[in-house]
Motif scaffolding. Structure first.
Motif, PDB file in Angstrom:
ATOM      1  N   MET A  26       0.709  -1.035   0.053  1.00  0.00           N
ATOM      2  CA  MET A  26       0.099   0.052   0.094  1.00  0.00           C
ATOM      3  C   MET A  26       0.808   1.383  -0.013  1.00  0.00           C
ATOM      4  SD  MET A  26      -3.053  -1.038  -0.420  1.00  0.00           S
ATOM      5  CE  MET A  26      -3.565   0.455  -0.280  1.00  0.00           C
ATOM      6  N   VAL A  27       2.129   1.249   0.423  1.00  0.00           N
ATOM      7  CA  VAL A  27       2.886   2.353   0.298  1.00  0.00           C
ATOM      8  C   VAL A  27       3.272   2.649  -0.979  1.00  0.00           C
ATOM      9  CG1 VAL A  27       5.292   3.102   0.911  1.00  0.00           C
ATOM     10  CG2 VAL A  27       3.918   2.119   2.924  1.00  0.00           C
ATOM     11  N   TYR A  28       3.657   1.688  -1.982  1.00  0.00           N
ATOM     12  CA  TYR A  28       3.881   1.799  -3.253  1.00  0.00           C
ATOM     13  C   TYR A  28       2.612   2.119  -3.831  1.00  0.00           C
ATOM     14  CZ  TYR A  28       7.932  -0.291  -1.877  1.00  0.00           C
ATOM     15  OH  TYR A  28       9.083  -0.910  -1.036  1.00  0.00           O
ATOM     16  N   ALA A  29       1.576   1.769  -3.377  1.00  0.00           N
ATOM     17  CA  ALA A  29       0.128   2.032  -4.194  1.00  0.00           C
ATOM     18  C   ALA A  29      -0.018   3.487  -4.078  1.00  0.00           C
ATOM     19  CB  ALA A  29      -0.971   1.233  -3.386  1.00  0.00           C
ATOM     20  N   GLY A  30       0.197   4.043  -2.776  1.00  0.00           N
ATOM     21  CA  GLY A  30      -0.170   5.410  -2.619  1.00  0.00           C
ATOM     22  C   GLY A  30       1.054   6.331  -3.518  1.00  0.00           C
ATOM     23  N   LEU A  31       2.097   5.991  -3.496  1.00  0.00           N
ATOM     24  CA  LEU A  31       2.678   6.484  -4.712  1.00  0.00           C
ATOM     25  C   LEU A  31       2.641   6.434  -6.184  1.00  0.00           C
ATOM     26  CD1 LEU A  31       6.403   5.546  -3.217  1.00  0.00           C
ATOM     27  CD2 LEU A  31       5.060   7.828  -2.992  1.00  0.00           C
ATOM     28  N   ALA A  32       2.070   5.364  -6.519  1.00  0.00           N
ATOM     29  CA  ALA A  32       1.602   5.080  -7.866  1.00  0.00           C
ATOM     30  C   ALA A  32       0.120   5.935  -8.084  1.00  0.00           C
ATOM     31  CB  ALA A  32       1.150   3.697  -8.190  1.00  0.00           C
ATOM     32  N   LEU A  33      -0.612   6.148  -6.921  1.00  0.00           N
ATOM     33  CA  LEU A  33      -1.870   7.020  -7.217  1.00  0.00           C
ATOM     34  C   LEU A  33      -1.474   8.458  -7.321  1.00  0.00           C
ATOM     35  CD1 LEU A  33      -4.510   5.715  -4.651  1.00  0.00           C
ATOM     36  CD2 LEU A  33      -4.825   6.069  -6.992  1.00  0.00           C
ATOM     37  N   VAL A  34      -0.509   8.909  -6.601  1.00  0.00           N
ATOM     38  CA  VAL A  34      -0.093  10.170  -6.912  1.00  0.00           C
ATOM     39  C   VAL A  34       0.220  10.466  -8.194  1.00  0.00           C
ATOM     40  CG1 VAL A  34       1.443  11.911  -6.102  1.00  0.00           C
ATOM     41  CG2 VAL A  34       0.491  10.793  -4.462  1.00  0.00           C
ATOM     42  N   ALA A  35       1.271   9.398  -8.727  1.00  0.00           N
ATOM     43  CA  ALA A  35       1.843   9.611  -9.872  1.00  0.00           C
ATOM     44  C   ALA A  35       0.598   9.609 -11.200  1.00  0.00           C
ATOM     45  CB  ALA A  35       2.803   8.639 -10.470  1.00  0.00           C
ATOM     46  N   GLY A  36      -0.289   8.748 -11.023  1.00  0.00           N
ATOM     47  CA  GLY A  36      -1.331   8.546 -11.887  1.00  0.00           C
ATOM     48  C   GLY A  36      -2.245   9.477 -12.003  1.00  0.00           C
ATOM     49  N   VAL A  37      -2.668  10.210 -10.750  1.00  0.00           N
ATOM     50  CA  VAL A  37      -3.397  11.373 -10.863  1.00  0.00           C
ATOM     51  C   VAL A  37      -2.959  12.582 -11.404  1.00  0.00           C
ATOM     52  CG1 VAL A  37      -4.488  13.089  -9.283  1.00  0.00           C
ATOM     53  CG2 VAL A  37      -4.848  10.793  -8.830  1.00  0.00           C
ATOM     54  N   TRP A  38      -1.587  12.588 -11.245  1.00  0.00           N
ATOM     55  CA  TRP A  38      -0.605  13.745 -11.762  1.00  0.00           C
ATOM     56  C   TRP A  38      -0.689  13.604 -13.162  1.00  0.00           C
ATOM     57  CZ3 TRP A  38       3.882  13.135 -14.759  1.00  0.00           C
ATOM     58  CH2 TRP A  38       4.501  14.471 -14.884  1.00  0.00           C
ATOM     59  N   ALA A  39      -0.471  12.616 -13.830  1.00  0.00           N
ATOM     60  CA  ALA A  39      -0.364  12.221 -15.198  1.00  0.00           C
ATOM     61  C   ALA A  39      -1.935  12.268 -15.790  1.00  0.00           C
ATOM     62  CB  ALA A  39      -0.015  10.708 -15.758  1.00  0.00           C
ATOM     63  N   LEU A  40      -3.104  11.979 -15.046  1.00  0.00           N
ATOM     64  CA  LEU A  40      -4.287  11.953 -15.618  1.00  0.00           C
ATOM     65  C   LEU A  40      -4.590  13.399 -15.802  1.00  0.00           C
ATOM     66  CD1 LEU A  40      -7.265  10.530 -16.089  1.00  0.00           C
ATOM     67  CD2 LEU A  40      -7.585  11.301 -13.591  1.00  0.00           C
ATOM     68  N   LEU A  41      -4.388  14.261 -14.682  1.00  0.00           N
ATOM     69  CA  LEU A  41      -4.856  15.537 -14.843  1.00  0.00           C
ATOM     70  C   LEU A  41      -4.012  16.417 -15.883  1.00  0.00           C
ATOM     71  CD1 LEU A  41      -5.086  16.498 -11.036  1.00  0.00           C
ATOM     72  CD2 LEU A  41      -6.820  16.036 -12.718  1.00  0.00           C
ATOM     73  N   ARG A  42      -2.642  16.041 -15.905  1.00  0.00           N
ATOM     74  CA  ARG A  42      -1.928  17.001 -16.775  1.00  0.00           C
ATOM     75  C   ARG A  42      -1.731  16.337 -18.339  1.00  0.00           C
ATOM     76  NH1 ARG A  42       2.131  20.354 -15.727  1.00  0.00           N
ATOM     77  NH2 ARG A  42       3.960  20.550 -17.164  1.00  0.00           N
ATOM     78  N   PHE A  43      -2.023  15.087 -18.644  1.00  0.00           N
ATOM     79  CA  PHE A  43      -1.712  14.651 -20.046  1.00  0.00           C
ATOM     80  C   PHE A  43      -2.946  13.916 -20.748  1.00  0.00           C
ATOM     81  CE2 PHE A  43       2.462  14.357 -17.710  1.00  0.00           C
ATOM     82  CZ  PHE A  43       3.212  15.240 -18.934  1.00  0.00           C
ATOM     83  N   THR A  44      -3.940  13.777 -20.167  1.00  0.00           N
ATOM     84  CA  THR A  44      -5.330  12.996 -20.679  1.00  0.00           C
ATOM     85  C   THR A  44      -6.324  14.008 -21.061  1.00  0.00           C
ATOM     86  OG1 THR A  44      -6.105  12.231 -18.440  1.00  0.00           O
ATOM     87  CG2 THR A  44      -4.487  10.957 -19.599  1.00  0.00           C
ATOM     88  N   ARG A  45      -7.094  13.675 -21.687  1.00  0.00           N
ATOM     89  CA  ARG A  45      -8.596  14.163 -22.218  1.00  0.00           C
ATOM     90  C   ARG A  45      -9.412  13.867 -20.879  1.00  0.00           C
ATOM     91  NH1 ARG A  45     -11.994  15.832 -26.200  1.00  0.00           N
ATOM     92  NH2 ARG A  45     -14.034  15.399 -25.853  1.00  0.00           N
ATOM     93  N   ALA A  46      -9.527  13.061 -20.351  1.00  0.00           N
ATOM     94  CA  ALA A  46     -10.240  12.849 -19.204  1.00  0.00           C
ATOM     95  C   ALA A  46      -9.911  14.010 -18.190  1.00  0.00           C
ATOM     96  CB  ALA A  46     -10.052  11.490 -18.553  1.00  0.00           C
ATOM     97  N   GLY A  47      -8.761  13.944 -17.888  1.00  0.00           N
ATOM     98  CA  GLY A  47      -8.272  14.895 -16.845  1.00  0.00           C
ATOM     99  C   GLY A  47      -8.556  16.553 -17.335  1.00  0.00           C
TER     100      GLY A  47
END
Length: 306
Positions: A146-167
């Motif tokens: 879950m420690v790594y899942a938290g880091l992955a979520l941060v990276a995923g949300v950042w990429a979603l908001l910055r680079f994707t149409r959905a974001g």
């Protein structure tokens, strides 16, 4: 006072663990607020996730299923917020506060039969070779999943908001829901999905406390973590990486004050106990002195007929 008893490697490794529940809750709330919704019920969803995850883990013997149950419990409670704010068009602040109070009461009711029980142990995710490195191995590569899942979520949300149409659509809804509606986007549907995501993240953050940090069920064990998560989102200017830094700051100060107490520092325990909250707030206020980025439609009620 014996400072030699404090191991700096274990201190840094422990701060990552201490930061994980608040990081999970905060990154979920960031997505909710980016959609223009202010949900003050994070504390209620966290404590509900804590008992749901604990109960599922105890009954099934699987910590992983416990986190799945916690995510489901947090998301289910967030549906009440959806009904109040997206369909009944109730005030978001009042609805969020009522959600917290309801979650605290519901968790106490469900948790009556689990007091004194122990959840199944969760194994650390030791990565071959990397986990054996002298210092970095213990700090970075010997944690639970879950420690790594938290880091992955941060990276995923950042990429979603910055680079994707959905974001882009999510941010558009948060900035101007009327314009987004005029362009044909389903504002209510997007906000509901964001609220459910935030509830699931908050539930997993609560389960992390009951299953790993304090492996037992104690009524009210989140102890204000949800409110700190809410503050982190605002003071971090709605930026995922700043939320990560803020969560690690809070986790680091929390672990440090516990180590200083164990070392016998001649400061009243009450002052040490409140230091994580005070220091986190002060540093984040300084960080956000020139902050911008609050969604323009944050907290505003959307009605399709407007």
């Amino acid at each position: 006072m014996d400072l030699s008893a404090i191991n700096p490697v274990l201190l840094v490794a422990s701060l990552m663990v201490a930061a994980t529940p608040i990081l999970l809750a905060a990154i979920g709330e960031l997505v909710v607020e980016k959609a223009g919704v202010l949900n003050l019920g994070v504390e209620g969803m966290m404590i509900t996730g804590a008992i749901c995850g604990f109960a599922v883990a105890v009954e099934t013997g699987s910590p992983l299923l416990g986190f799945v149950g916690a995510a489901a419990g947090g998301a289910a409670l967030s549906l009440l917020f959806v009904a109040l704010t997206q369909y009944a068009l109730a005030n978001q602040v009042a609805s969020g506060l009522s959600l917290t109070l309801f979650g605290l009461g519901l968790s106490a009711l469900i948790g009556q039969g689990y007091v004194g029980k122990k959840p199944p142990p969760s194994a650390r995710l030791d990565i071959p070779v990397l986990s054996d490195l002298p210092v970095l191995g213990r700090i970075l590569f010997s944690h639970d999943i879950m420690v790594y899942a938290g880091l992955a979520l941060v990276a995923g949300v950042w990429a979603l908001l910055r680079f994707t149409r959905a974001g882009l659509i999510l941010r558009a809804v948060g900035e101007n829901h009327d314009a987004a509606h005029a362009l044909g986007y389903k504002v209510r549907r997007i906000r509901i999905l964001a609220i459910l995501f935030g509830g699931a993240c908050a539930g997993m953050g609560g389960a992390y406390i009951s299953l790993l940090r304090v492996p037992q069920w104690v009524d009210g064990m989140t102890a204000g973590t949800g409110w700190i998560a809410l503050a982190l989102v605002v003071f971090a200017s709605w930026k995922p990486w700043r939320v990560l830094l803020g969560a690690y700051l809070f986790g680091g100060v929390t672990v440090l004050q516990l180590n200083l107490q164990a070392a016998g520092l001649a400061i009243p325990v009450e002052y040490l106990s409140m230091s994580p909250y005070l220091i986190t707030i002060l540093v984040l206020v300084i960080m956000s002195s020139h902050r911008s980025g609050a969604p323009a439609s944050l907290g505003r009620t959307f009605h399709a007929s407007q």
